[in-house]
Motif scaffolding. Structure first.
Motif, PDB file in Angstrom:
ATOM      1  N   GLY A   1     -27.530  45.764  64.634  1.00  0.00           N
ATOM      2  CA  GLY A   1     -26.500  44.740  64.721  1.00  0.00           C
ATOM      3  C   GLY A   1     -26.291  44.039  63.390  1.00  0.00           C
ATOM      4  O   GLY A   1     -27.232  43.856  62.612  1.00  0.00           O
ATOM      5  N   SER A   2     -25.049  43.632  63.134  1.00  0.00           N
ATOM      6  CA  SER A   2     -24.708  43.040  61.832  1.00  0.00           C
ATOM      7  C   SER A   2     -25.391  41.703  61.601  1.00  0.00           C
ATOM      8  O   SER A   2     -25.796  41.384  60.474  1.00  0.00           O
ATOM      9  N   LEU A   3     -25.550  40.900  62.651  1.00  0.00           N
ATOM     10  CA  LEU A   3     -26.206  39.604  62.482  1.00  0.00           C
ATOM     11  C   LEU A   3     -27.663  39.781  62.092  1.00  0.00           C
ATOM     12  O   LEU A   3     -28.176  39.106  61.194  1.00  0.00           O
ATOM     13  N   MET A   4     -28.346  40.702  62.750  1.00  0.00           N
ATOM     14  CA  MET A   4     -29.768  40.896  62.478  1.00  0.00           C
ATOM     15  C   MET A   4     -30.019  41.481  61.083  1.00  0.00           C
ATOM     16  O   MET A   4     -31.098  41.295  60.517  1.00  0.00           O
ATOM     17  N   ALA A   5     -29.016  42.180  60.527  1.00  0.00           N
ATOM     18  CA  ALA A   5     -29.178  42.708  59.165  1.00  0.00           C
ATOM     19  C   ALA A   5     -29.377  41.575  58.173  1.00  0.00           C
ATOM     20  O   ALA A   5     -30.023  41.760  57.129  1.00  0.00           O
ATOM     21  N   GLN A   6     -28.860  40.394  58.492  1.00  0.00           N
ATOM     22  CA  GLN A   6     -29.024  39.243  57.596  1.00  0.00           C
ATOM     23  C   GLN A   6     -30.451  38.698  57.608  1.00  0.00           C
ATOM     24  O   GLN A   6     -30.835  37.940  56.715  1.00  0.00           O
ATOM     25  N   ALA A   7     -31.213  39.072  58.622  1.00  0.00           N
ATOM     26  CA  ALA A   7     -32.591  38.580  58.734  1.00  0.00           C
ATOM     27  C   ALA A   7     -33.610  39.530  58.119  1.00  0.00           C
ATOM     28  O   ALA A   7     -34.812  39.243  58.129  1.00  0.00           O
ATOM     29  N   LEU A   8     -33.164  40.659  57.579  1.00  0.00           N
ATOM     30  CA  LEU A   8     -34.091  41.615  56.965  1.00  0.00           C
ATOM     31  C   LEU A   8     -34.813  40.998  55.775  1.00  0.00           C
ATOM     32  O   LEU A   8     -34.283  40.111  55.094  1.00  0.00           O
ATOM     33  N   LEU A   9     -36.002  41.486  55.525  1.00  0.00           N
ATOM     34  CA  LEU A   9     -36.682  41.143  54.284  1.00  0.00           C
ATOM     35  C   LEU A   9     -35.830  41.602  53.108  1.00  0.00           C
ATOM     36  O   LEU A   9     -35.147  42.632  53.191  1.00  0.00           O
ATOM     37  N   PRO A  10     -35.863  40.876  51.980  1.00  0.00           N
ATOM     38  CA  PRO A  10     -35.172  41.390  50.793  1.00  0.00           C
ATOM     39  C   PRO A  10     -35.893  42.622  50.267  1.00  0.00           C
ATOM     40  O   PRO A  10     -37.105  42.781  50.460  1.00  0.00           O
ATOM     41  N   HIS A  11     -35.156  43.501  49.618  1.00  0.00           N
ATOM     42  CA  HIS A  11     -35.782  44.671  49.027  1.00  0.00           C
ATOM     43  C   HIS A  11     -36.708  44.247  47.898  1.00  0.00           C
ATOM     44  O   HIS A  11     -36.567  43.161  47.323  1.00  0.00           O
ATOM     45  N   ALA A  12     -37.679  45.100  47.583  1.00  0.00           N
ATOM     46  CA  ALA A  12     -38.655  44.792  46.543  1.00  0.00           C
ATOM     47  C   ALA A  12     -37.930  44.475  45.241  1.00  0.00           C
ATOM     48  O   ALA A  12     -37.082  45.254  44.797  1.00  0.00           O
TER      49      ALA A  12
END
Length: 679
Positions: free
Chosen positions: A314-325
């Motif tokens: 889901g698009s909303l949950m993509a905003q909660a991902l950890l940032p990439h290294a």
């Protein structure tokens, strides 16, 4: 195998896995009690508070911090949603609901916890018998029969086997889980205890039934290096095999696992990357000042063997991902790797220890001082001797007891003998003073002259030095340099109880026993400890170490004598070697041979590098440890180049406390023939 027997074995494994919850919560309580994080509720889930070692407290802090980071990010992203929920799989005695409720962070949110019925039943009993925990519910309905053992407006505790998907789905639906609402699924060291086919099925099932979801996973990786082997063996002894490691051994494999199982995006970071990249420097400073600490090698290894993962649908949950290294010098290095793997051979002498110092008395004759072993700290000095019949260990009787001493230096002097300097007895107690050691001339001339000799006498004389001495330190280097025909002991870097890292350098005139100020030109090197420093063309070549931030260094510096004194120069290597610390190094001709050490990612462990000081190039090499029947851990060890004309390297000691998995020490010295990579 009969079905009854299989079921009994499965029940035994399930019980063992449940036992990991009990030890885990005790460790979390210890970390909270020492101020690593704030949690007043955990203590109500243990019978007795036990203080863990600083290494374990730090390990559970970074676990707590990573999970808390992901949960808080999810709650922030979903703060305007009418409904949101947290589903904790294998929750054990986690206090997440109580902490979030106390922080008023659960507005329009419900926490669902699922674990084995026995665990959930015990947790429900603890909640019901404790007024502080009961007070965190507006209303609370308890059941002794399950599957919902505790039910309140914002909390549901269920007793189920997570592997039984149909039962879990039915029970969660009955308990009020909203399948369409944004949901965080949390798994802290849970999936890996299941057979991989079951954990894969759980990952796929959640992706199917929760279209707006964030999966957060914390567990182990890197099973095949020395630390990983010890980690696996520990859980195997507990009858709690780590299954997922075999098929998904690193962060890349874990990421692809989730993408292949129906998740749209996934970010997976090992805990070194998380700690150094996502924990603010001020917070790291606070944590690192809580307790005396001197187990950097084990800390970085522990962090390189655990990961935090977020996967989204889901698009909303993509905003909660950890940032990439984040891109950094550590992540952008592309070293050159030799196709040659040097073979390691065992020396048939029982000798172990860490934090020792060695010095080559003569070819085939190595003196070992200090360190600690299974018998405790303050090991008696010994000589490792090679004669025509092979290797043997000879006891040493010093004229003065050198006491408990770890991470000191023992430096051979041009005129014979050696100088022991620095070290510590504990992280709060550095050792001051210098001692000159020589074989007793009144006894036999040396162990080579008496094949049956069991003890060698050693003269130990404290050196009374004038001038301004350096502050006490350990994890430093002390190297012989020369200027206009005079020899000096150059002490550089290290750390002590007051300074996390030192960057100063001091010169001791060996003849005059006087600390002398010498003009030093050039850019002052970055402060460091656990680096290497080797005599080279009258000066010294320094490589690696650990900097003030706790990040390994990969620079190569040369202190060169000049007309006025000395000058620092940096050698720019192409390609760059892997940054590391707690390694050993030796100059052989125009090459610096680096062996062992710790770096932030476990690829290539154990191994080494050849640095060409003339062409300014470097190449990494691996070690073939097949002949060694135990995990060969090459940090906190010593090494000696046995003969300046023959590139045979002797590696002695090494190992450490492998987090909560037990202490591992290399049982015997090993030798490495460097000729294949030098040529």
């Amino acid at each position: 195998m009969p079905t009854a027997k299989r079921n009994k074995q499965k029940q035994g494994r399930d019980t063992a896995v449940q036992g990991t919850n009990d030890s885990s919560v005790v460790s979390k309580v210890s970390a909270a009690a020492q101020g690593y994080f704030h949690d007043v509720f955990l203590q109500h889930f243990v019978c007795k508070v036990a203080r863990r070692a600083p290494l374990i407290n730090r390990g559970y802090y970074v676990r707590w911090r990573a999970v808390d980071h992901c949960v808080r990010r999810f709650l922030h992203i979903t703060e305007n949603c009418p409904n949101r929920q947290i589903l904790s799989l294998g929750a054990g005695f986690d206090s997440l609901y109580f902490r979030l409720r106390a922080d008023k962070a659960l507005n329009r949110a419900v926490v669902f916890e699922v674990d084995f019925p026995d665990v959930s039943r015990r947790k429900a009993a603890l909640i019901n018998s404790n007024s502080t925990l009961r007070g965190m519910f507006d209303t609370c309905v308890s059941s002794l029969t399950g599957p919902v053992y505790v039910s309140s407006g914002q909390y549901r505790l269920l007793g189920l086997d997570v592997r039984e998907q149909t039962q879990v789905e039915e029970a969660l639906g009955g308990a009020g889980l909203n399948w369409a609402a944004p949901t965080l699924i949390l798994s802290e060291v849970v999936l890996t205890y299941m057979e991989t086919r079951w954990s894969d099925a759980v990952i796929s099932w959640v992706a199917t039934v929760l279209p707006q979801s964030l999966f957060v996973v914390y567990e182990q990786i890197h099973p095949h290096d020395p630390f990983g082997l010890i980690m696996q063996d520990h859980f195997l002894k507990l009858n709690s095999t780590l299954h997922a490691l075999r098929q998904y051994p690193d962060t890349a494999a874990q990421r692809h696992r989730f993408l292949d199982k129906g998740w749209e995006q996934c970010v997976c970071l090992d805990m070194n990357v998380f700690y150094l990249g996502l924990v603010p420097e001020e917070e790291r400073g606070r944590v690192e000042s809580l307790e005396p600490f001197d187990e950097y090698e084990e800390w970085h290894q522990k962090c390189s063997h655990y990961f935090i993962l977020t996967a989204s649908r889901g698009s909303l949950m993509a905003q909660a991902l950890l940032p990439h290294a984040p891109v950094s010098p550590l992540t952008s290095i592309c070293p050159s790797w030799s196709l040659i793997a040097l073979s390691v051979q065992i020396i048939p002498v029982r000798m172990e220890g860490l934090g020792m110092a060695t010095s080559l008395l003569s070819p085939g004759q190595v003196l070992l001082t200090g360190g600690s072993s299974r018998g405790g700290r303050g090991a008696v000095p010994r000589i490792l001797l090679r004669n025509q019949e092979g290797w043997r260990s000879v006891s040493v009787e010093p004229s003065v007891d050198l006491g408990v001493r770890l991470y000191h230096t023992a430096t051979s002097l041009p005129g014979g003998g050696l100088v022991v300097y620095g070290g510590r007895s504990s992280p709060l107690n550095p050792i001051r003073g210098l001692y000159k050691l020589t074989l007793d001339p009144s006894g036999p001339s040396g162990p080579r002259d008496s094949e049956d000799q069991d003890t060698v006498k050693l003269c130990v004389e404290e050196m009374v030095c004038t001038g301004d001495p350096p502050p006490a330190r350990w994890r430093h280097t002390a190297t012989v340099v020369s200027h206009k025909g005079k020899d000096f002991l150059f002490v550089f870097g290290g750390k002590n109880q007051a300074e996390a890292v030192l960057g100063d350098g001091y010169f001791l005139s060996i003849d005059q026993q006087h600390w002398t100020e010498m003009p030093v030109e050039g850019a002052i090197p970055e402060a460091r400890h656990c680096h290497s420093a080797c005599s080279y063309q009258g000066g010294v070549v320094v490589f690696g170490g650990l900097d003030r931030r706790g990040v390994p260094l990969g620079d190569t510096l040369v202190l060169k004598p000049n007309e006025r004194g000395f000058s620092w120069e940096t050698i720019e290597l192409q390609p760059s070697p892997v940054p590391r610390y707690s390694h050993s190094a030796h100059v052989f001709g125009d090459k610096l041979v680096v062996v062992g050490g710790v770096w932030l990612h476990s690829d290539g462990v154990p191994g080494g590098a050849i640095i060409n000081l003339t062409t300014h190039s470097s190449v990494e090499f691996s070690l073939n440890t097949t002949p060694v029947p135990w995990p060969l851990m090459l940090h906190s060890f010593c090494s000696e180049l046995m003969n300046p004309e023959e590139p045979e390297l002797l590696l002695i000691g090494g190992g450490g406390n492998c987090f909560s998995f037990g202490t591992h020490l290399n049982h015997q010295p090993v030798s490495v023939n460097l000729r294949p990579v030098l040529e």
